[in-house]
Design a protein around this motif. Structure first.
Motif, short mmCIF file in Angstrom:
data_model
loop_
_atom_site.label_atom_id
_atom_site.label_comp_id
_atom_site.label_asym_id
_atom_site.label_seq_id
_atom_site.Cartn_x
_atom_site.Cartn_y
_atom_site.Cartn_z
N GLY A 91 0.83 -1.20 0.00
CA GLY A 91 0.00 0.00 0.00
C GLY A 91 0.86 1.25 0.00
O GLY A 91 2.09 1.18 0.16
N LEU A 92 0.22 2.39 -0.16
CA LEU A 92 0.95 3.65 -0.24
C LEU A 92 1.67 4.01 1.05
O LEU A 92 2.62 4.80 1.04
CB LEU A 92 -0.01 4.77 -0.64
N LYS A 93 1.22 3.46 2.17
CA LYS A 93 1.86 3.76 3.45
C LYS A 93 2.97 2.77 3.78
O LYS A 93 3.56 2.83 4.86
CB LYS A 93 0.81 3.77 4.56
N LYS A 94 3.24 1.86 2.85
CA LYS A 94 4.30 0.86 3.02
C LYS A 94 5.38 1.08 1.97
O LYS A 94 5.13 1.70 0.93
CB LYS A 94 3.73 -0.55 2.88
N PRO A 95 6.59 0.57 2.20
CA PRO A 95 7.61 0.63 1.14
C PRO A 95 7.11 -0.12 -0.08
O PRO A 95 6.36 -1.09 0.04
CB PRO A 95 8.82 -0.08 1.77
N PRO A 96 7.50 0.31 -1.29
CA PRO A 96 7.06 -0.40 -2.50
C PRO A 96 7.43 -1.88 -2.43
O PRO A 96 8.53 -2.23 -1.99
CB PRO A 96 7.81 0.32 -3.62
N PHE A 97 6.52 -2.71 -2.87
CA PHE A 97 6.73 -4.16 -2.92
C PHE A 97 7.55 -4.46 -4.17
O PHE A 97 7.09 -4.24 -5.29
CB PHE A 97 5.37 -4.86 -2.95
N ILE A 98 8.77 -4.94 -3.98
CA ILE A 98 9.70 -5.14 -5.10
C ILE A 98 9.70 -6.60 -5.52
O ILE A 98 10.01 -7.50 -4.74
CB ILE A 98 11.14 -4.72 -4.72
N VAL A 99 9.33 -6.82 -6.78
CA VAL A 99 9.25 -8.17 -7.35
C VAL A 99 10.35 -8.35 -8.39
O VAL A 99 10.45 -7.56 -9.34
CB VAL A 99 7.87 -8.41 -8.01
N ALA A 100 11.17 -9.36 -8.23
CA ALA A 100 12.22 -9.68 -9.19
C ALA A 100 11.73 -10.77 -10.12
O ALA A 100 11.37 -11.86 -9.68
CB ALA A 100 13.48 -10.13 -8.46
N GLU A 101 11.70 -10.45 -11.41
CA GLU A 101 11.23 -11.39 -12.43
C GLU A 101 12.39 -12.20 -12.99
O GLU A 101 13.32 -11.64 -13.57
CB GLU A 101 10.54 -10.60 -13.54
N LEU A 102 12.34 -13.52 -12.79
CA LEU A 102 13.42 -14.39 -13.26
C LEU A 102 13.37 -14.59 -14.77
O LEU A 102 14.41 -14.59 -15.45
CB LEU A 102 13.35 -15.75 -12.56
N SER A 103 12.15 -14.75 -15.32
CA SER A 103 11.97 -14.96 -16.76
C SER A 103 12.89 -16.10 -17.23
O SER A 103 13.02 -17.11 -16.56
CB SER A 103 12.26 -13.66 -17.51
N GLY A 104 13.53 -15.94 -18.39
CA GLY A 104 14.42 -16.98 -18.91
C GLY A 104 15.87 -16.73 -18.60
O GLY A 104 16.76 -17.34 -19.21
N CYS B 180 -7.62 0.54 -6.56
CA CYS B 180 -6.87 -0.63 -6.10
C CYS B 180 -5.39 -0.30 -6.13
O CYS B 180 -5.00 0.80 -6.54
CB CYS B 180 -7.17 -1.86 -6.96
N GLU B 181 -4.56 -1.23 -5.69
CA GLU B 181 -3.12 -0.98 -5.73
C GLU B 181 -2.64 -0.97 -7.17
O GLU B 181 -3.04 -1.81 -7.99
CB GLU B 181 -2.37 -2.05 -4.92
N ILE B 182 -1.77 -0.02 -7.48
CA ILE B 182 -1.23 0.13 -8.82
C ILE B 182 0.30 0.11 -8.73
O ILE B 182 0.89 0.67 -7.80
CB ILE B 182 -1.68 1.46 -9.46
N GLY B 183 0.91 -0.53 -9.70
CA GLY B 183 2.36 -0.58 -9.71
C GLY B 183 2.92 -0.42 -11.12
O GLY B 183 2.20 -0.04 -12.04
N LEU B 184 4.19 -0.73 -11.25
CA LEU B 184 4.89 -0.60 -12.54
C LEU B 184 5.63 -1.89 -12.84
O LEU B 184 6.42 -2.37 -12.04
CB LEU B 184 5.89 0.56 -12.48
N SER B 185 5.35 -2.44 -14.02
CA SER B 185 6.18 -3.50 -14.55
C SER B 185 7.19 -2.81 -15.46
O SER B 185 6.86 -2.38 -16.56
CB SER B 185 5.33 -4.51 -15.35
N ASP B 186 8.40 -2.66 -14.96
CA ASP B 186 9.39 -1.76 -15.56
C ASP B 186 10.33 -2.50 -16.50
O ASP B 186 11.09 -3.37 -16.07
CB ASP B 186 10.18 -1.08 -14.44
N HIS B 187 10.29 -2.13 -17.79
CA HIS B 187 11.17 -2.74 -18.78
C HIS B 187 12.28 -1.80 -19.23
O HIS B 187 12.93 -2.06 -20.24
CB HIS B 187 10.36 -3.19 -19.99
N ILE C 234 3.86 -1.18 -6.14
CA ILE C 234 4.51 -2.43 -6.56
C ILE C 234 5.45 -2.09 -7.72
O ILE C 234 5.08 -1.34 -8.62
CB ILE C 234 3.49 -3.48 -7.03
N ILE C 235 6.65 -2.65 -7.69
CA ILE C 235 7.59 -2.48 -8.81
C ILE C 235 8.13 -3.85 -9.18
O ILE C 235 8.68 -4.57 -8.34
CB ILE C 235 8.74 -1.54 -8.45
N GLU C 236 7.94 -4.20 -10.44
CA GLU C 236 8.46 -5.46 -10.96
C GLU C 236 9.59 -5.17 -11.94
O GLU C 236 9.46 -4.31 -12.81
CB GLU C 236 7.35 -6.24 -11.66
#
Length: 243
Positions: free
Chosen positions: A9-22, A208-215, A232-234
């Motif tokens: 949430g906005l009152k928490k640090p951004p949730f950082i997701v590491a994408e393994l992919s290939g 709702c919660e909004i984030g960025l899938s960053d390429h 959320i940041i992926e």
């Protein structure tokens, strides 16, 4: 919204997701090393992609199934063989998830068909991700949402109408925790094409919660996205760009 032990949430640090992919390059040892480095870097979760080449495309060498882009490093390659090389073998999922748990990371995946959802359920994933290319697959969204776990949906290439359909499908199928990720489906993406203002607009429209899938190649877009309301940041992760 909560995924495993992490509140989002906005009152928490951004949730950082590491994408393994290939980026495991066909090596379980490398995949596990990436999990270790993700934990050391301070991310909160590791994410996989769960598919087989047969669930993604057809094994054909016809127009539409061969990459023709002269600028692509995969020019002349078939989509089937690329997916075969890039997929994370299903038998690797458990050891990767076990390593993630050992390192204090949450873990989940993007399923690309309903069979993959059943498989991920057997591994007790705490959440699901719908990839941009699947955000119009309402049957997949219904299947994932019926598990009543948090669902993150990437919005790359989708129109506002398609985003609404994906969101409503998830909501009406039993999911009470939905997040949307702003995503520009180019690899890599120029920061100038990230359109980060969309994040605040999506938050207003969907509540709702909004984030960025960053390429993008750097971290500037990810950092800036926070000021627009990204919770959320992926980001794709690898050990060496040269490999």
């Amino acid at each position: 919204m909560k995924i495993g032990k992490f509140k989002i949430g906005l009152k928490k640090p951004p949730f950082i997701v590491a994408e393994l992919s290939g980026n495991h390059d066909g090596s379980l040892k490398k995949a596990l090393s990436i999990v270790d480095e993700v934990a050391k870097a301070g991310a909160h979760a590791i994410k996989l992609q769960t598919y087989t080449p047969d669930s993604m495309t057809l094994n054909l060498k016809k127009t539409g199934f061969i990459i023709k882009d002269p600028k692509s490093p995969w020019k002349g390659k078939s989509l089937y063989n690329l997916y075969k090389k890039a997929m994370t073998p299903w038998k690797w999922h458990k050891p990767i998830f076990d390593r993630a748990k050992k390192r204090g990371l949450e873990y989940f995946s993007s399923p690309f068909d309903e069979k993959a959802v059943d498989f991920l359920e057997s591994l007790k994933v705490p959440a699901y991700k719908i990839a941009s290319f699947e955000n119009i697959d309402t049957n997949l969204i219904k299947k994932v949402s019926s598990k009543k776990k948090p669902v993150i949906i990437s919005t790359g290439m989708a129109t506002l109408r398609e985003i609404k359909e994906a969101y409503n499908t998830a909501r009406y199928s039993g999911c009470n925790e939905i997040a949307l990720l702003k995503c520009t489906s180019t690899y890599p993406c120029s920061p100038l094409e990230s359109n980060l203002k969309t994040i605040s607009d999506l938050r207003k429209k969907f509540k709702c919660e909004i984030g960025l899938s960053d390429h993008t190649m750097g971290i500037g877009a990810a950092l800036t996205s926070i000021s627009f309301g990204a919770s959320i940041i992926e980001k794709h992760i690898t050990l060496k760009r040269s490999e």
